[in-house]
Write a protein that holds these residues in place. Structure first.
Motif, PDB file in Angstrom:
ATOM      1  N   HIS A 111       0.836  -1.194   0.000  1.00 55.24           N
ATOM      2  CA  HIS A 111       0.000   0.000   0.000  1.00 55.24           C
ATOM      3  C   HIS A 111       0.871   1.245   0.000  1.00 55.24           C
ATOM      4  N   ALA A 112       0.502   2.207  -0.812  1.00 59.66           N
ATOM      5  CA  ALA A 112       1.177   3.502  -0.780  1.00 59.66           C
ATOM      6  C   ALA A 112       0.677   4.281   0.422  1.00 59.66           C
ATOM      7  N   LEU A 113       1.572   5.021   1.063  1.00 62.01           N
ATOM      8  CA  LEU A 113       1.176   5.779   2.240  1.00 62.01           C
ATOM      9  C   LEU A 113       0.328   6.971   1.814  1.00 62.01           C
ATOM     10  N   ARG A 114      -0.663   7.263   2.616  1.00 61.44           N
ATOM     11  CA  ARG A 114      -1.576   8.347   2.285  1.00 61.44           C
ATOM     12  C   ARG A 114      -0.874   9.684   2.427  1.00 61.44           C
ATOM     13  N   ALA A 115      -1.196  10.590   1.523  1.00 63.46           N
ATOM     14  CA  ALA A 115      -0.612  11.923   1.568  1.00 63.46           C
ATOM     15  C   ALA A 115      -1.191  12.695   2.742  1.00 63.46           C
ATOM     16  N   GLY A 116      -0.376  13.576   3.312  1.00 65.32           N
ATOM     17  CA  GLY A 116      -0.848  14.420   4.391  1.00 65.32           C
ATOM     18  C   GLY A 116      -0.834  13.762   5.747  1.00 65.32           C
ATOM     19  N   THR A 117      -0.231  12.595   5.874  1.00 62.38           N
ATOM     20  CA  THR A 117      -0.189  11.930   7.166  1.00 62.38           C
ATOM     21  C   THR A 117       0.916  12.535   8.021  1.00 62.38           C
ATOM     22  N   GLU A 118       0.908  12.170   9.285  1.00 58.74           N
ATOM     23  CA  GLU A 118       1.840  12.739  10.249  1.00 58.74           C
ATOM     24  C   GLU A 118       3.264  12.263   9.981  1.00 58.74           C
ATOM     25  N   TYR A 119       4.229  13.182  10.104  1.00 55.48           N
ATOM     26  CA  TYR A 119       5.630  12.821   9.973  1.00 55.48           C
ATOM     27  C   TYR A 119       6.161  12.390  11.335  1.00 55.48           C
ATOM     28  N   VAL A 120       7.020  11.375  11.343  1.00 54.81           N
ATOM     29  CA  VAL A 120       7.574  10.881  12.603  1.00 54.81           C
ATOM     30  C   VAL A 120       9.092  11.019  12.631  1.00 54.81           C
ATOM     31  N   THR A 121       9.635  11.886  11.793  1.00 49.64           N
ATOM     32  CA  THR A 121      11.064  12.177  11.852  1.00 49.64           C
ATOM     33  C   THR A 121      11.410  12.692  13.245  1.00 49.64           C
ATOM     34  N   ASN A 122      12.437  12.101  13.849  1.00 52.78           N
ATOM     35  CA  ASN A 122      12.797  12.435  15.223  1.00 52.78           C
ATOM     36  C   ASN A 122      13.696  13.670  15.241  1.00 52.78           C
ATOM     37  N   LEU A 123      13.184  14.765  15.797  1.00 52.39           N
ATOM     38  CA  LEU A 123      13.930  16.027  15.800  1.00 52.39           C
ATOM     39  C   LEU A 123      15.192  15.971  16.666  1.00 52.39           C
ATOM     40  N   PRO A 124      15.132  15.454  17.907  1.00 50.54           N
ATOM     41  CA  PRO A 124      16.368  15.373  18.702  1.00 50.54           C
ATOM     42  C   PRO A 124      17.459  14.550  18.020  1.00 50.54           C
ATOM     43  N   LEU A 125      17.068  13.435  17.402  1.00 49.00           N
ATOM     44  CA  LEU A 125      18.052  12.620  16.695  1.00 49.00           C
ATOM     45  C   LEU A 125      18.631  13.374  15.509  1.00 49.00           C
ATOM     46  N   GLN A 126      17.779  14.095  14.785  1.00 48.99           N
ATOM     47  CA  GLN A 126      18.253  14.844  13.628  1.00 48.99           C
ATOM     48  C   GLN A 126      19.212  15.952  14.049  1.00 48.99           C
ATOM     49  N   MET A 127      18.913  16.606  15.163  1.00 52.68           N
ATOM     50  CA  MET A 127      19.813  17.648  15.667  1.00 52.68           C
ATOM     51  C   MET A 127      21.153  17.053  16.085  1.00 52.68           C
ATOM     52  N   ALA A 128      21.101  15.889  16.741  1.00 47.74           N
ATOM     53  CA  ALA A 128      22.342  15.227  17.156  1.00 47.74           C
ATOM     54  C   ALA A 128      23.178  14.841  15.942  1.00 47.74           C
ATOM     55  N   LEU A 129      22.524  14.320  14.912  1.00 47.90           N
ATOM     56  CA  LEU A 129      23.242  13.954  13.687  1.00 47.90           C
ATOM     57  C   LEU A 129      23.843  15.187  13.014  1.00 47.90           C
ATOM     58  N   TYR A 130      23.094  16.269  13.021  1.00 51.54           N
ATOM     59  CA  TYR A 130      23.558  17.510  12.391  1.00 51.54           C
ATOM     60  C   TYR A 130      24.842  18.013  13.059  1.00 51.54           C
ATOM     61  N   PHE A 131      24.818  18.100  14.384  1.00 50.72           N
ATOM     62  CA  PHE A 131      26.004  18.577  15.098  1.00 50.72           C
ATOM     63  C   PHE A 131      27.136  17.546  15.050  1.00 50.72           C
ATOM     64  N   ASN A 132      26.768  16.271  15.003  1.00 52.36           N
ATOM     65  CA  ASN A 132      27.769  15.208  14.910  1.00 52.36           C
ATOM     66  C   ASN A 132      28.559  15.318  13.606  1.00 52.36           C
ATOM     67  N   VAL A 133      27.870  15.680  12.532  1.00 55.83           N
ATOM     68  CA  VAL A 133      28.533  15.832  11.232  1.00 55.83           C
ATOM     69  C   VAL A 133      29.618  16.905  11.299  1.00 55.83           C
ATOM     70  N   PHE A 134      29.339  17.994  11.986  1.00 55.38           N
ATOM     71  CA  PHE A 134      30.322  19.077  12.090  1.00 55.38           C
ATOM     72  C   PHE A 134      31.408  18.765  13.119  1.00 55.38           C
ATOM     73  N   TYR A 135      31.052  17.996  14.134  1.00 61.45           N
ATOM     74  CA  TYR A 135      32.026  17.708  15.189  1.00 61.45           C
ATOM     75  C   TYR A 135      33.032  16.642  14.764  1.00 61.45           C
ATOM     76  N   PHE A 136      32.598  15.706  13.942  1.00 60.31           N
ATOM     77  CA  PHE A 136      33.463  14.578  13.595  1.00 60.31           C
ATOM     78  C   PHE A 136      34.790  14.995  12.964  1.00 60.31           C
ATOM     79  N   PRO A 137      34.817  15.927  11.996  1.00 65.76           N
ATOM     80  CA  PRO A 137      36.124  16.333  11.446  1.00 65.76           C
ATOM     81  C   PRO A 137      37.059  16.906  12.512  1.00 65.76           C
ATOM     82  N   LEU A 138      36.506  17.671  13.457  1.00 65.69           N
ATOM     83  CA  LEU A 138      37.334  18.211  14.537  1.00 65.69           C
ATOM     84  C   LEU A 138      37.894  17.088  15.403  1.00 65.69           C
ATOM     85  N   TRP A 139      37.034  16.110  15.689  1.00 62.27           N
ATOM     86  CA  TRP A 139      37.480  14.966  16.488  1.00 62.27           C
ATOM     87  C   TRP A 139      38.579  14.194  15.766  1.00 62.27           C
ATOM     88  N   LEU A 140      38.416  13.987  14.472  1.00 63.55           N
ATOM     89  CA  LEU A 140      39.396  13.228  13.701  1.00 63.55           C
ATOM     90  C   LEU A 140      40.734  13.960  13.640  1.00 63.55           C
TER      91      LEU A 140
END
Length: 207
Positions: free
Chosen positions: A36-65
């Protein structure tokens, strides 16, 4: 190209199978997505805290390396041959794993794909967490102050992503299962309405 495609497919199947073991409800969600194709307009469940952690992790990793390479060079002569090999191998593995897991984390979280997000979580838990804790707590590696500080921050990133990633996968799986059942319910409604219209049409023609 065909070999790479086959390897990618096999890896995806392996991650999916492991995901079904850790998160049993993901099988129903995956089957629902296949039929089944997912219905349009349904609720998004993207995790904001995880996305923020990944975002800052991307910038921090080169410094760590960079700091890890600098501290390794500073203490290289004081290390035994065994620990030279171990630290270099750990840094190489962590670099490769970090690139892959951050990509999977971004892809899985933003596009709500459970296998990719589960792959990110497994890489974080099984590889990145033990390696960063090894570098943080093994005094035989002659831990320098800068190295300890950078590894503490890195370990906090990894620990947070392990914890929040687990709950993000659970929420995503449950949400997809709920959408699958909701889609089935709407399909039954549509079938019932269609049959009702056909019955009315047949009745009118008979009359």
């Amino acid at each position: 190209d065909k070999t790479r495609t086959d390897m990618a497919d096999n890896l995806r199947k392996a991650v999916t199978s492991l995901t079904e073991v850790v998160f049993p409800a993901s099988r129903s969600a995956r089957e629902g997505q296949q039929h089944h194709a997912l219905r349009a307009g349904t609720e998004y469940v993207t995790n904001l805290p995880l996305q923020m952690a990944l975002y800052f992790n991307v910038f921090y990793f080169p410094l760590w390396l960079i700091s890890s390479i600098i501290t390794l060079e500073a203490k290289y002569t004081a290390l035994t041959t065994l620990y030279r090999i171990i630290i270099i191998a750990a840094l190489v593995v962590m670099t490769m794993v970090e690139l892959i897991r951050l990509y999977l984390g971004y892809l899985g979280n933003l596009t709500e794909k459970v296998p990719e997000l589960a792959g990110f979580w497994l890489l974080t838990l099984l590889l990145q967490l033990p390696l960063v804790l090894f570098l943080l707590f093994n005094e035989a590696t002659i831990i320098l102050p800068l190295e300890r500080a950078m590894n503490i921050v890195m370990s906090l990133f990894v620990l947070f992503e392990v914890i929040i990633g687990y709950f993000a996968i659970q929420i995503m799986v449950n949400h997809q299962v709920a959408k699958f059942h909701l889609q089935q319910f709407h399909n039954l409604e549509n079938i019932g309405a269609h049959e009702g219209h056909e019955f009315e049409d047949n009745t009118n023609h008979t009359a």
